[in-house]
Scaffold this motif. Structure first.
Motif: not given
Length: 312
Positions: A209-213, A232-235, A251-253
């Motif tokens: 998982i990863s997330g940031g701006s 952004v968030f990615r799994q 999954f990409h948000f």
């Protein structure tokens, strides 16, 4: 005399129990025995039944050592000296850590959404890892037809560079780019930085998982432009189902940080079956959702794919 012998046996038995080592892998497998040697890449372990096992250090969840194994912590496995072929120079010899791995798929796809159409999809993914860095790249193109007329033309591409600061935690920088003729998007650019974690990392199962701006910029065919700060968030998940098959899921948000109601996501799942060491068959489904789409574009797009792939 018999009591004395029994006491000595109990003393030696207690010492053996105290000296027992235990290793637990990330997939839950447990071994009891003796640590033989270890280094940064791998561990050699002798189980209680006398079998010697070698496992990757990244697959170890927990290692418990008995008193007699402390000295083994300084042991090192001998380095294998690889002799290059006579017709190759040392510069052409690369370790597995530096090599690329990934897949290239050619698929037939059926779309349900703004245009109910059929298309040809080309998808390539590649990854290269060299501690403490990991680079992931992806590119996908599809061209949709309906009644022999062009009904869709889209390209997605991008990459992410990870820098590990612990065995499972990393910081990342990414760039994603998109062209979509149906949405009339000439170019959508998404740049982001943040943190991530490999929650599971083994040959049979992987979860990241990863997330940031970051910053998103969109340019449209009518000349309009839109720029905004984004989250952004990615799994990413992979599960081995059998020696010849495994499940893939991503999954990409993307969230507009200025407007809570403006967001989009893409969910993809697929089953991949190996028909040989190189070729695979892949069955997939993806769902792309945009809460604030362009005029004339539906919020939801569902795609079913069936295709052949090459893994490397």
């Amino acid at each position: 005399m018999g009591i004395g012998v029994l006491c000595l046996l109990l003393i030696f038995a207690s010492q053996e129990v105290a000296a027992t080592d235990e290793i637990i892998l990330s997939d839950g497998t447990r071994f009891v025995g003796t640590l033989v040697s270890w280094n940064r890449e791998r561990i050699v372990f002798r189980t209680a039944d006398g079998m010697t096992r070698e496992v990757a250090s990244s697959d170890v969840l927990r290692l418990s050592l008995g008193p007699n194994s402390i000295a083994a912590m300084g042991a090192r496995l001998p380095t294998e000296k690889k002799t290059p072929p006579p017709d190759s120079s040392p510069a052409t010899v690369r370790s597995d850590e530096r090599s690329w791995r990934g897949a290239f798929d050619v698929s037939y796809a059926g779309h349900r959404g703004t245009t109910d159409s059929d298309s040809l999809v080309l998808d390539v993914r590649a990854e290269r890892q060299r501690e403490p860095w990991r680079l992931r790249l992806r590119s996908r193109y599809f061209r949709a037809l309906k009644d022999r007329s062009l009904a869709g033309n889209e390209w997605l591409g991008g990459g992410r560079l990870d820098r590990f600061f612990s065995p499972r935690l990393f910081v990342f920088a990414s760039g994603d780019f998109e062209f979509d003729e149906i949405e009339r998007v000439n170019l959508r650019s998404i740049y982001a930085v943040g943190f991530g974690a490999d929650l599971l990392a083994s040959e049979s199962r992987a979860l990241s998982i990863s997330g940031g701006s970051g910053y998103t910029r969109e340019s449209f065919r009518d000349g309009a432009r839109r720029e905004f700060l984004s989250g952004v968030f990615r799994q990413e998940f992979r599960q081995k189902l059998s020696p010849q098959s495994h499940l893939e899921q991503q999954f990409h948000f993307l969230q507009d940080l200025r407007e809570a109601a403006r967001f989009k996501f893409r969910l993809e799942s697929a089953l991949r079956f190996h028909v040989s060491g190189l070729f695979t068959i892949r069955f997939g489904v993806s769902n792309a959702y945009d809460n604030r789409p362009q005029p004339g574009v539906r919020k939801n797009e569902v795609t079913f794919t069936t295709g052949l792939g090459i893994v490397f």
